[in-house]
Structures are given as structure tokens and as C-alpha cells.
Design an enzyme around this catalytic site. Structure first.
Site, PDB file in Angstrom:
ATOM      1  N   SER A 153       0.891  -0.961  -0.015  1.00 46.83           N
ATOM      2  CA  SER A 153       0.355  -0.069  -0.168  1.00 46.83           C
ATOM      3  C   SER A 153       1.061   1.480  -0.092  1.00 46.83           C
ATOM      4  CB  SER A 153      -1.063   0.099   2.063  1.00 46.83           C
ATOM      5  OG  SER A 153      -1.444   1.231   1.280  1.00 46.83           O
ATOM      6  N   TYR A 166      -0.439  -0.696   9.931  1.00 43.90           N
ATOM      7  CA  TYR A 166      -0.423  -0.870   8.235  1.00 43.90           C
ATOM      8  C   TYR A 166       0.760  -0.151   7.545  1.00 43.90           C
ATOM      9  CZ  TYR A 166      -4.010  -1.114   3.652  1.00 43.90           C
ATOM     10  OH  TYR A 166      -4.187  -1.128   2.887  1.00 43.90           O
ATOM     11  N   LYS A 170       2.401  -3.817   5.064  1.00 41.08           N
ATOM     12  CA  LYS A 170       2.860  -3.416   3.947  1.00 41.08           C
ATOM     13  C   LYS A 170       3.912  -3.383   3.470  1.00 41.08           C
ATOM     14  CE  LYS A 170      -1.545  -3.925   2.816  1.00 41.08           C
ATOM     15  NZ  LYS A 170      -1.972  -5.367   2.927  1.00 41.08           N
TER      16      LYS A 170
HETATM   17  P1  NAI Z   1     -11.470  -5.462   1.178  1.00 39.08           P
HETATM   18  O1  NAI Z   1     -12.256  -5.548   2.578  1.00 39.08           O
HETATM   19  O2  NAI Z   1     -13.474  -5.930   0.671  1.00 39.08           O
HETATM   20  O3  NAI Z   1     -11.161  -6.683   0.499  1.00 39.08           O
HETATM   21  C1  NAI Z   1     -10.579  -7.506   1.909  1.00 39.08           C
HETATM   22  C2  NAI Z   1     -10.536  -9.365   2.439  1.00 39.08           C
HETATM   23  O4  NAI Z   1      -9.949  -9.785   3.067  1.00 39.08           O
HETATM   24  C3  NAI Z   1     -12.248  -8.751   2.413  1.00 39.08           C
HETATM   25  O5  NAI Z   1     -13.038  -9.646   1.687  1.00 39.08           O
HETATM   26  C4  NAI Z   1     -11.413  -9.845   3.940  1.00 39.08           C
HETATM   27  O6  NAI Z   1     -12.290 -10.174   4.689  1.00 39.08           O
HETATM   28  C5  NAI Z   1     -10.865 -10.213   3.577  1.00 39.08           C
HETATM   29  N1  NAI Z   1      -9.642 -10.843   5.354  1.00 39.08           N
HETATM   30  C6  NAI Z   1      -9.934 -10.362   6.129  1.00 39.08           C
HETATM   31  N2  NAI Z   1      -8.660 -10.997   7.001  1.00 39.08           N
HETATM   32  C7  NAI Z   1      -8.864 -12.007   6.014  1.00 39.08           C
HETATM   33  C8  NAI Z   1      -8.113 -13.294   7.188  1.00 39.08           C
HETATM   34  N3  NAI Z   1      -7.960 -13.903   8.074  1.00 39.08           N
HETATM   35  N4  NAI Z   1      -8.306 -14.488   6.215  1.00 39.08           N
HETATM   36  C9  NAI Z   1      -9.036 -14.023   5.063  1.00 39.08           C
HETATM   37  N5  NAI Z   1      -9.426 -13.373   4.638  1.00 39.08           N
HETATM   38  C10 NAI Z   1      -9.686 -12.601   5.617  1.00 39.08           C
HETATM   39  O7  NAI Z   1     -10.865  -4.632   0.745  1.00 39.08           O
HETATM   40  P2  NAI Z   1      -9.985  -4.959  -0.557  1.00 39.08           P
HETATM   41  O8  NAI Z   1     -10.467  -3.014  -0.916  1.00 39.08           O
HETATM   42  O9  NAI Z   1     -10.430  -5.187  -1.504  1.00 39.08           O
HETATM   43  O10 NAI Z   1      -7.967  -4.716  -0.053  1.00 39.08           O
HETATM   44  C11 NAI Z   1      -7.589  -5.265  -1.043  1.00 39.08           C
HETATM   45  C12 NAI Z   1      -5.906  -5.921  -0.310  1.00 39.08           C
HETATM   46  O11 NAI Z   1      -5.773  -4.438  -1.238  1.00 39.08           O
HETATM   47  C13 NAI Z   1      -5.972  -5.563   1.300  1.00 39.08           C
HETATM   48  O12 NAI Z   1      -4.764  -6.291   1.540  1.00 39.08           O
HETATM   49  C14 NAI Z   1      -5.825  -3.904   1.855  1.00 39.08           C
HETATM   50  O13 NAI Z   1      -5.006  -3.980   2.046  1.00 39.08           O
HETATM   51  C15 NAI Z   1      -5.170  -3.450   0.284  1.00 39.08           C
HETATM   52  N6  NAI Z   1      -5.435  -2.470  -0.212  1.00 39.08           N
HETATM   53  C16 NAI Z   1      -6.072  -1.840  -0.821  1.00 39.08           C
HETATM   54  C17 NAI Z   1      -6.541  -0.329  -1.137  1.00 39.08           C
HETATM   55  C18 NAI Z   1      -7.390   0.451  -2.009  1.00 39.08           C
HETATM   56  O14 NAI Z   1      -7.539   1.472  -2.061  1.00 39.08           O
HETATM   57  N7  NAI Z   1      -9.075  -1.167  -1.765  1.00 39.08           N
HETATM   58  C19 NAI Z   1      -5.261   0.146  -1.061  1.00 39.08           C
HETATM   59  C20 NAI Z   1      -3.979  -0.591  -0.450  1.00 39.08           C
HETATM   60  C21 NAI Z   1      -3.752  -1.445  -0.227  1.00 39.08           C
END
Ligand code: NAI
Length: 300
Positions: A153, A166, A170
Site C-alpha cells: 500500500s 498497516y 505493508k
Molecule cells: P476488502 O475489505 O474488500 O477486502 C479484504 C478481504 O480480506 C475481505 O473480503 C476480508 O473478509 C478478507 N480478510 C480479512 N481478514 C482475513 C483473514 N484473516 N483471512 C482471510 N481473509 C481475510 O478490501 P480491499 O480494498 O479489496 O483490500 C484488498 C487488499 O488491498 C488489502 O490487502 C488492502 O490492504 C489492500 N489495499 C487496498 C487499497 C484500496 O484502495 N482499496 C489500497 C491499498 C491497499
């Protein structure tokens, strides 16, 4: 370039029940990959659990004629990581692609951050990626093929207020991927990192007016490329969001050489800060050897 497909390839995508991970799962499956859709199904802060998110993505893939199974293990324990990879091996016989994407947020200013808020975030993002990737890496070595994508990130790479936990997790993933890229090279295992920007449940309240332009689907093609056989790059980091695809790198400047057999004074360092910090003529090291060679050249 001809069509990029994933026929006979098995992909494990963590956190694929929604957000970015779901888009990766749908795209790879639509191009022939067999997918393990992992998701714990909790809230954005990591509390709770449910099967519905992973089930829904896996069902959508099957409805579109693809192959997928749902998995609900948490990435954040060694047993969970093993179980996720075992699910791929038991059902599909191999694992070619791991997209480490699961994530949670516990934002707090540094002065107020609790040990629990640190641990939860490190456990899911950083240790979770270790726990899932290690059994996968072992399987990939025996088959001489593998593709890893890690999700970092900008909050870690560049810094962002209120996200020390975080950001640290990251940036840790960058180190993990860099070393995996080196250790995996001789077995055709490639490893890269993305820093995405996309409107998901995690970010919808943070993005302001940009939100409507940063669709998750705009991140997906880069991740799908990095997960493909066509991917020639390894050991790299990419910024991806809003339709812009760019490289991020860690550079090393020529710096200032104090001279052989001299221990400079603190004031000498102060006097040379401009030269030490100058970004002219930087290199992008492929490993610690590049740095050591620079120093050896000066000392020769
Ligand atoms: P999101 O919250 O929709 O997706 C994250 C998913 O990970 C969720 O479905 C959640 O249930 C699952 N999860 C959480 N803990 C878990 C565990 N212990 N075991 C298995 N699954 C688990 O959010 P998003 O935005 O799709 O995030 C995806 C990745 O991208 C994350 O790593 C986030 O930190 C990263 N990210 C996202 C950004 C954005 O602008 N959306 C920016 C920078 C990084």
C-alpha cells in the site's frame, strides 16, 4: 500479444470474497484458472467471520462456467495458511498462483495505537502472507513454476497519517517479496508487489471525490498479468489505480564517499548531506550484491 490464459493453472486468492480479490478471482477463472476463493468473511476491522463472501464469489465463477472452490480459513495462522494451500492441492493437484490480498484495517495515531491493533494488522497482512506463501512456495519449487503477487500500500511505501501498523505490515511485504523473488528465480517462481488504489468497502469513506474513478476492475489487469506465464518481471513493485499503471522502486544513490581509512566527523556528514541525499545517478539494486559492489569499487 496473444491471449493470456490460465488453463491448467491453479490460483489461490486470499480475501477474494469481495473488493479487489473478487475481481481477480473472476478474471482468472474466466480465462481458465481453477481458483481457490479464500475469505474469512469478517468485517473490515477483522472481527467476525462468515462463509457467505467466499461462497458467493465461488458460485459466481461456477455460474459462469468456471472452476472454483470456497475456503474460509484465516490467513493469520500457520494452520490457516497450510489449510488454504492444502485445499488447492487436494482439489486441483497443484498451486501455480498465489495472490496475497486479504486485509484488515485498525487505523489509529501512533501515540494511541494498542498492541492488539498492531498484532491484528501484522497477523493478517504480513504473517498471513508468510503462512499462505510458504507451503505454496514448497509446492511451486517441485513443479518449477510459480507466480506470487503481494498487496502492499502507498500507506507503507510513501507513508500515511494514522497507519503505522498497516504501513509497517505493508512494507514488510515488500521485503518478503524481494527475497522470494531471489530464492524462487531458479525455479521459475516470480514475485511482485502491487500498491493498489480502489474503491472498496475498506476505502470508500477515505477516497473522497476520487472514489468514483478508482474502480477495482482497473487494478485487475495488472494483477492478472503478474499472475500469468507471460509475466517476465520479478522483484518489482507497481502502483495501480484509476487506470494508471506505474512502477515504484527503491533506489540507491551514489552518495558521498568519505575516503578510504578515514572516519569522518559528525560535522563532515552534516556538510555532505546534500550529496548524500542527491537522487542523481541512482541505481535500482536487484539484491544486496549491487550495494556491496558499489562499496567495494570505492574501496578498491
Ligand atoms: P476488502 O475489505 O474488500 O477486502 C479484504 C478481504 O480480506 C475481505 O473480503 C476480508 O473478509 C478478507 N480478510 C480479512 N481478514 C482475513 C483473514 N484473516 N483471512 C482471510 N481473509 C481475510 O478490501 P480491499 O480494498 O479489496 O483490500 C484488498 C487488499 O488491498 C488489502 O490487502 C488492502 O490492504 C489492500 N489495499 C487496498 C487499497 C484500496 O484502495 N482499496 C489500497 C491499498 C491497499
Amino acid at each position: 500479444m496473444g491471449d493470456i490464459r490460465y488453463d491448467k493453472r491453479v490460483a489461490v486468492i486470499t480475501g477474494a470474497g469481495g473488493g479487489l480479490g473478487k475481481t481477480y478471482a473472476l478474471l482468472l477463472a474466466s480465462r481458465g484458472a481453477k481458483v481457490v476463493v479464500n475469505d474469512l468473511g469478517g468485517k473490515p476491522d477483522g472481527t467476525g467471520a462468515s462463509h457467505s463472501a467466499a461462497d458467493q464469489t465461488a458460485q459466481e465463477i461456477r455460474d459462469q462456467g468456471g472452476e472454483a472452490i470456497a475456503n474460509y480459513d484465516s490467513v493469520s495462522t500457520p494452520e490457516g495458511g497450510e489449510a488454504i494451500i492444502k485445499a488447492a492441492l487436494d482439489k486441483f493437484g497443484r498451486v501455480d498462483i498465489v495472490i496475497n490480498n486479504a486485509g484488515v484495517l485498525r487505523d489509529k495515531t501512533f501515540a494511541k495505537l494498542t498492541p492488539e491493533e498492531l498484532n491484528v494488522v501484522l497477523d493478517v497482512h504480513l504473517k498471513g502472507a508468510f503462512f499462505v506463501s510458504q507451503p505454496a512456495f514448497r509446492a511451486m519449487k517441485t513443479q518449477n513454476y510459480g507466480r506470487f503477487v503481494f498487496t502492499a500500500s502507498a500507506a507503507g511505501l510513501f507513508g500515511n497519517f494514522g497507519q503505522t501498523n498497516y504501513g509497517a505490515a505493508k512494507m514488510g511485504l515488500v521485503g518478503l517479496s524481494n527475497v522470494l523473488a531471489i530464492e524462487g528465480a531458479k525455479n521459475n517462481i516470480r514475485s511482485n508487489v502491487i500498491a493498489p488504489i480502489a474503491k472498496t468497502r475498506m476505502t470508500e469513506e477515505l477516497l473522497g471525490p476520487l472514489a468514483e474513478f478508482v474502480k477495482p476492475e482497473l487494478v485487475t489487469p495488472l494483477v492478472a498479468y503478474l499472475a500469468s506465464e507471460a509475466c517476465e518481471v520479478t522483484h518489482e513493485i507497481f502502483s495501480v489505480g484509476g487506470g494508471r499503471y506505474a512502477r515504484i522502486f527503491i533506489g540507491l544513490t551514489p552518495g558521498w564517499f568519505a575516503g578510504k581509512d578515514t572516519v569522518p566527523k559528525v560535522e563532515d556528514v552534516a556538510d555532505h548531506m546534500a550529496q548524500i541525499r542527491s537522487t542523481a545517478d541512482y541505481i535500482i539494486p536487484d539484491g544486496i550484491g549491487d550495494e556491496m559492489r558499489q562499496i567495494a569499487k570505492l574501496l578498491r
